[in-house]
Design a protein around this motif. Structure first.
Motif, PDB file in Angstrom:
ATOM      1  N   ASP A 230      28.190   6.293  57.424  1.00 50.21           N
ATOM      2  CA  ASP A 230      28.094   5.083  58.358  1.00 50.21           C
ATOM      3  C   ASP A 230      29.816   4.663  58.333  1.00 50.21           C
ATOM      4  N   GLY A 231      30.147   4.047  59.440  1.00 53.18           N
ATOM      5  CA  GLY A 231      31.555   3.406  59.827  1.00 53.18           C
ATOM      6  C   GLY A 231      32.585   4.506  59.854  1.00 53.18           C
ATOM      7  N   LEU A 232      32.495   5.867  59.690  1.00 53.11           N
ATOM      8  CA  LEU A 232      33.437   6.820  59.810  1.00 53.11           C
ATOM      9  C   LEU A 232      33.883   7.225  61.032  1.00 53.11           C
ATOM     10  N   ASP A 233      35.080   7.294  61.449  1.00 52.45           N
ATOM     11  CA  ASP A 233      35.371   7.549  63.003  1.00 52.45           C
ATOM     12  C   ASP A 233      35.117   9.128  63.069  1.00 52.45           C
ATOM     13  N   ASP A 234      34.767   9.363  64.109  1.00 50.66           N
ATOM     14  CA  ASP A 234      34.363  10.950  64.592  1.00 50.66           C
ATOM     15  C   ASP A 234      35.454  11.785  63.818  1.00 50.66           C
ATOM     16  N   ILE A 235      36.699  11.604  64.324  1.00 51.89           N
ATOM     17  CA  ILE A 235      37.740  12.445  63.860  1.00 51.89           C
ATOM     18  C   ILE A 235      37.920  12.413  62.344  1.00 51.89           C
ATOM     19  N   VAL A 236      37.739  11.371  61.792  1.00 55.51           N
ATOM     20  CA  VAL A 236      37.820  11.423  60.282  1.00 55.51           C
ATOM     21  C   VAL A 236      36.709  12.151  59.710  1.00 55.51           C
ATOM     22  N   GLU A 237      35.494  11.984  60.302  1.00 55.52           N
ATOM     23  CA  GLU A 237      34.432  12.902  59.773  1.00 55.52           C
ATOM     24  C   GLU A 237      34.610  14.296  59.874  1.00 55.52           C
ATOM     25  N   GLU A 238      35.048  14.870  60.935  1.00 58.79           N
ATOM     26  CA  GLU A 238      35.414  16.044  61.182  1.00 58.79           C
ATOM     27  C   GLU A 238      36.468  16.723  60.365  1.00 58.79           C
ATOM     28  N   PHE A 239      37.531  15.914  60.015  1.00 61.36           N
ATOM     29  CA  PHE A 239      38.360  16.375  59.251  1.00 61.36           C
ATOM     30  C   PHE A 239      37.859  16.615  57.919  1.00 61.36           C
ATOM     31  N   LEU A 240      36.898  15.832  57.417  1.00 64.94           N
ATOM     32  CA  LEU A 240      36.495  15.941  55.834  1.00 64.94           C
ATOM     33  C   LEU A 240      35.567  17.159  56.010  1.00 64.94           C
ATOM     34  N   VAL A 241      34.777  17.308  57.061  1.00 67.40           N
ATOM     35  CA  VAL A 241      34.109  18.310  57.078  1.00 67.40           C
ATOM     36  C   VAL A 241      34.867  19.524  56.886  1.00 67.40           C
TER      37      VAL A 241
ATOM     38  N   SER B 156      39.373  14.888  45.354  1.00 64.20           N
ATOM     39  CA  SER B 156      39.123  13.425  44.905  1.00 64.20           C
ATOM     40  C   SER B 156      39.435  12.633  46.000  1.00 64.20           C
ATOM     41  N   LEU B 157      40.592  12.574  46.620  1.00 60.59           N
ATOM     42  CA  LEU B 157      41.218  11.765  47.596  1.00 60.59           C
ATOM     43  C   LEU B 157      40.041  11.865  48.884  1.00 60.59           C
ATOM     44  N   LEU B 158      39.673  13.114  49.274  1.00 50.17           N
ATOM     45  CA  LEU B 158      38.737  13.236  50.205  1.00 50.17           C
ATOM     46  C   LEU B 158      37.268  12.651  49.872  1.00 50.17           C
ATOM     47  N   ALA B 159      37.062  12.517  48.725  1.00 54.05           N
ATOM     48  CA  ALA B 159      35.674  11.869  48.300  1.00 54.05           C
ATOM     49  C   ALA B 159      35.815  10.384  48.313  1.00 54.05           C
ATOM     50  N   SER B 160      37.175   9.935  47.955  1.00 52.40           N
ATOM     51  CA  SER B 160      37.401   8.352  48.146  1.00 52.40           C
ATOM     52  C   SER B 160      37.414   7.950  49.735  1.00 52.40           C
ATOM     53  N   ILE B 161      37.999   8.903  50.435  1.00 52.23           N
ATOM     54  CA  ILE B 161      38.061   8.619  51.910  1.00 52.23           C
ATOM     55  C   ILE B 161      36.497   8.421  52.618  1.00 52.23           C
ATOM     56  N   GLU B 162      35.756   9.330  52.105  1.00 53.56           N
ATOM     57  CA  GLU B 162      34.363   9.527  52.425  1.00 53.56           C
ATOM     58  C   GLU B 162      33.812   8.096  52.232  1.00 53.56           C
ATOM     59  N   ALA B 163      33.613   7.874  50.708  1.00 49.48           N
ATOM     60  CA  ALA B 163      33.037   6.885  50.162  1.00 49.48           C
ATOM     61  C   ALA B 163      33.429   5.308  50.683  1.00 49.48           C
ATOM     62  N   ASN B 164      34.899   5.236  50.884  1.00 48.04           N
ATOM     63  CA  ASN B 164      35.294   4.012  51.222  1.00 48.04           C
ATOM     64  C   ASN B 164      36.012   3.852  52.476  1.00 48.04           C
ATOM     65  N   GLY B 165      36.316   4.924  53.213  1.00 50.17           N
ATOM     66  CA  GLY B 165      37.179   4.854  54.417  1.00 50.17           C
ATOM     67  C   GLY B 165      38.734   4.929  53.774  1.00 50.17           C
ATOM     68  N   GLY B 166      39.178   4.969  52.798  1.00 51.84           N
ATOM     69  CA  GLY B 166      40.410   4.932  52.383  1.00 51.84           C
ATOM     70  C   GLY B 166      40.698   5.806  51.152  1.00 51.84           C
ATOM     71  N   GLU B 167      42.110   5.832  50.825  1.00 57.22           N
ATOM     72  CA  GLU B 167      42.278   6.539  49.506  1.00 57.22           C
ATOM     73  C   GLU B 167      41.951   6.012  48.111  1.00 57.22           C
ATOM     74  N   GLY B 168      41.889   4.645  48.345  1.00 59.06           N
ATOM     75  CA  GLY B 168      41.443   3.979  47.168  1.00 59.06           C
ATOM     76  C   GLY B 168      42.601   3.941  46.385  1.00 59.06           C
ATOM     77  N   ASN B 169      42.544   4.024  44.834  1.00 55.49           N
ATOM     78  CA  ASN B 169      43.536   4.025  43.827  1.00 55.49           C
ATOM     79  C   ASN B 169      43.745   5.156  43.123  1.00 55.49           C
ATOM     80  N   VAL B 170      43.525   6.351  43.860  1.00 54.23           N
ATOM     81  CA  VAL B 170      43.574   7.686  43.217  1.00 54.23           C
ATOM     82  C   VAL B 170      44.910   7.924  43.213  1.00 54.23           C
ATOM     83  N   ASP B 171      45.584   8.318  41.969  1.00 50.89           N
ATOM     84  CA  ASP B 171      46.882   8.563  41.612  1.00 50.89           C
ATOM     85  C   ASP B 171      47.329  10.022  41.624  1.00 50.89           C
TER      86      ASP B 171
END
Length: 815
Positions: free
Chosen positions: A2-13, A99-114
């Motif tokens: 939900d809420g993810l752009d099609d381009i971002v979704e394809e990038f994640l896949v 981990s970064l990809l998981a954060s992007i999928e869950a929250n739409g951004g990179e969160g605070n992954v260091d």
């Protein structure tokens, strides 16, 4: 997602797929560290993720993949040797990317992954520094799902990086532990369990969690494709849970790649299933076995759902071909010195992949044509009171079981006079034939082979090839193309395309004992006339049969005449299939209608194709083979005959009444758009005014209550295609009465009464006219009053007005 752009979704896949392969390649690389091919593959994968992450503004993801790319580049070029420390660093990079990809999928951004620890580890590995010089920062256990990782040694063969790999990855020597969810409550639950199972906090948490015995599993987080290492509190609500508290499927697990050939084979099998289903349904319909009937109905339902599902797998949004057009418009606009803005509506409209590929080139040609021929130069547009920037609009939508695609521009439009003159100049049509054409017919000349209005041949246009190919290609997939244009305002090219070519709903008809299929995409309605009504309702105009359907003249084509057969129906009944093609309607007369069913389209041989009447064949439910009629070919035959004969008949009527016109007094009236018509005064009974609000409707016809009767109305502006003002409060009405029947003819304004004796006449006319003449120093159109009256009341001349039992004439309108 939900809420993810099609381009971002394809990038994640794609990124998840690449990371799974990276785990395998990196471990295999340890066994053969000199494999340049494997190193190059790893480098390309990381380079792809880096490039896309930069484009999507995921800066931390770009940073960590950039440093990893540097090491891989030096390893590939032989500047560095692959050591256990460097392998560990690369695997840590893969974990961090996951981990970064998981954060992007869950929250739409990179969160605070260091990513600083991983960047430092890779930098140290490139400089041969001890790994311990770049330890990962330790964060509070309550804020992370995965415990902080110390610098890893070669001894840690069950690498934590490998431990968090998706189980979907290719088999590797490393052990894959249970996957973790990124939710805050999952993180809070996971850490205490891990601490209870391991003797020292210094040991990485993921590996022990993977070995938690079954009795403890209820307190573990829900399965998840990727771990998330940032605090859930900092990034909002848990993203791993869907509606009802259920775990949401990860984006990497929601898609699968399937070869197109496999889908084609599956579609063929479904087609055969549909044919078998049709045969079983017809057979069971003749049976009295209730259980068998129930089973066949279930089979029918399942087959239909399976067919729909398989067809959906072949559907793709039209944006797949539209996405290339902005560049085409931009480059061509600059080349032509024009400023053009492209607007798109309905990009998500889906179409069968095969048809999508077939329509790509025709659509591109129409877009180029609009920019080159349609939209004017900025100076010309501003001089005409338009904005300097032209607008080209693409529209797509589903309509009546087909996809309608429009290419519309706000340019100069198409002038029928110029088209006709150019067609005569190039020898594509004779002057005599052109004089009998309506403006809409003239516009269709642009599809003739060799037609072009370009003044010079350029690399854009002018060679006379293109629009004819566009029409041929569209018709080859069962579609049609229509052109509408208003000079000075713009042009619309409208494509009507079937959703799929494989399985289509069709109407089965019978003619001379044989059965034929008509695709329902072209069918508008069915009209059945009994013998008595058919004797009066079917008229002859210039030797061609026509039928007035709700006031509109419908040319008829008898299928028996087209096929050279003799009808086996002798009861006088007429069955008309009303079909639409190229924006025009015509009626196909058949012997009888059998039924409607979904048919599987099969190709026909060259001999049948050369006849030009059949677009394919199919197997019907009883096993009989039926030919599929080519509606476009039938339409061309119907409309060509109707147009020529009807125009010839009107010319004869105009010449026969020429001397009569000279002696007649004429009523002049305007109908809008600067057009004037002349109406013989002896056909005018009264002049009246009627308020617009008093106009009512009976079906599709307008009526007005007048002097105790119901008068049918014909608006001359609509009848003759002028379309005048529509917001007038009072209508000017000419009433004509004869034999107890009356009709109301609406005009814009009554101008004058003149003598038509000395009028300069011409046989230049159009639909609904008998010619033209110069009256009052202006060219005036001579109205075909009979046609206008029949448009209002088709039975005006054919039957006297019925009377009530008391002998009083009944209301004037027959419903």
């Amino acid at each position: 997602m939900d809420g993810l752009d099609d381009i971002v979704e394809e990038f994640l896949v794609e990124s998840h797929e690449n990371l799974d392969q990276l785990d395998t390649d990196l471990v295999a690389l340890e066994q053969e560290p000199d494999s340049r091919e494997r190193l190059s593959s790893i480098f390309r994968t990381i380079h792809t993720i880096k490039g896309t992450s930069g484009f999507l503004a995921f800066h931390r993801l770009e940073e960590v993949t950039h440093i990893g790319e540097n090491m891989l580049s030096r390893l590939r070029d032989g500047a560095l040797d692959l050591t256990p420390q460097r392998t560990d660093a690369l695997l840590e990079m893969v974990d961090c990317v996951r981990s970064l990809l998981a954060s992007i999928e869950a929250n739409g951004g990179e969160g605070n992954v260091d990513v600083s620890a991983v960047v430092a580890a890779i930098s140290a590995a490139m400089e041969d520094q001890p790994a311990a010089t770049a330890p990962a920062p330790v964060e509070p256990a309550a804020e992370v799902t995965v415990a902080p990782k110390p610098a890893r040694s070669r001894k840690a063969a069950a690498r934590p990086a490998a431990a968090v790999a998706s189980p979907a990855a290719a088999p590797t020597p490393r052990k894959a532990p249970a996957r973790k969810a990124p939710a805050a409550k999952a993180a809070a639950a996971a850490v205490p369990v891990a601490e209870a199972l391991v003797p020292s906090p210094a040991v990485p948490v993921p590996a022990p969690i993977a070995e938690v015995p079954a009795p403890v599993s209820p307190v573990l987080p829900s399965p998840r494709s990727e771990p998330i290492v940032e605090s859930a509190e900092s990034d909002g609500a848990p993203a791993a849970e869907g509606a009802g508290g259920q775990t949401r499927r990860a984006v990497a697990d929601s898609t699968i790649r399937v070869d197109v050939d496999l889908l084609d084979e599956l579609m063929l099998l479904v087609g055969e299933l549909v044919l078998t289903r049709n045969q079983i349904v017809q057979y069971v319909g003749r049976s009295n076995d209730t259980d068998l009937l129930r089973a066949s109905q279930r089979l029918n339902l399942i087959a239909s759902e399976l067919q729909e599902g398989v067809m959906k797998t072949r559907m793709q949004p039209i944006d797949h071909i539209w996405s290339k057009l902005p560049r085409v418009v931009r480059d061509l606009g600059m080349q032509c010195g024009k400023s053009v803005r492209l607007e798109m509506e309905g990009r998500e409209t889906e179409l069968d992949k095969t048809l999508l590929e077939a329509v790509k080139d025709p659509l591109t040609h129409l877009v180029r044509n609009s920019v080159d021929h349609g939209i004017e130069a900025p100076a010309t547009r501003t001089g005409a009171g338009k904005a300097a920037e032209g607008v080209l609009t693409l529209r797509a939508k589903h309509e009546s079981g087909q996809v309608v695609v429009e290419v519309a521009d706000d340019g100069a439009g198409i002038d029928p006079a110029r088209i006709g003159a150019k067609a005569v100049e190039r020898g594509l049509v004779s002057p005599d034939a052109l004089s009998r054409m309506s403006p809409q017919d003239v516009l269709q000349l642009i599809f003739l082979p060799g037609f072009s209005t370009a003044a010079a041949v350029t690399n854009v246009s002018g060679r006379g090839v293109g629009m004819d190919v566009v029409k041929t290609n569209i018709e080859s997939i069962g579609g049609t193309i229509e052109v509408e244009s208003v000079p000075g305002r713009g042009t619309v090219c409208r494509l009507r395309i079937p959703l799929t070519l494989a399985i289509v709903p069709a109407l089965t008809v019978e003619c001379a004992g044989d059965r034929y299929a008509i695709p329902q995409i072209s069918l508008q309605e069915l009209v059945a006339l009994d013998a008595e009504k058919a004797a009066t309702a079917v008229e002859e105009v210039g030797g061609a049969p026509v039928y007035r359907l709700r006031g509109e003249l419908l040319p008829l084509v008898r299928l028996t005449d087209v096929l050279g057969l003799t009808s086996d129906r002798h009861d006088g009944h007429v069955v008309i299939a009303v079909l639409r093609s190229e924006g025009r309607r015509f009626g196909l007369v058949v012997d009888r209608v059998i039924n409607t069913e979904e048919i599987v389209v099969k190709a026909v041989g060259g001999q049948l194709k050369a006849i030009g009447l059949y677009s394919g064949a199919t197997v019907l439910g009883d096993g009989a083979v039926a030919l599929i009629l080519d509606v476009q070919a039938l339409a061309r035959r119907a409309l060509r005959t109707e147009t020529t004969d009807r125009q010839d008949a009107r010319e004869g009527a105009a010449l026969a009444s020429a001397s009569e016109t000279e002696r007649q007094r004429m009523l002049l009236a305007s109908i809008g758009g600067g057009r004037r018509v002349a109406i013989p005064l002896d056909t005018v009974t009264r002049l009246e005014q009627v308020r617009t609000e008093s106009v009512e409707r009976v079906g599709n016809r307008e009526v007005v209550q007048y002097r105790g009767a119901i008068l049918p109305i014909v608006r001359l502006d609509r009848h003759l295609g002028a379309y005048g003002e529509s917001d007038r409060e009072v209508l000017e009405v000419i009433v004509y009465s004869d034999h107890g029947r009356s009709v109301a003819i609406v005009v814009e304004e009554i101008l004058d009464i003149v003598d038509g004796e000395a009028a300069v006449r011409s046989d230049i006319d159009d639909l609904g006219l008998l010619g033209s003449a110069v009256l009052g120093d202006k060219v005036t159109e001579l109205l075909d009053v009979r046609a206008a009256i029949l448009a209002a009341d088709p039975a005006f001349y054919s039957a006297p007005l019925p009377t009530t039992p008391a002998g009083v004439p009944a209301p004037l309108l027959e419903v």
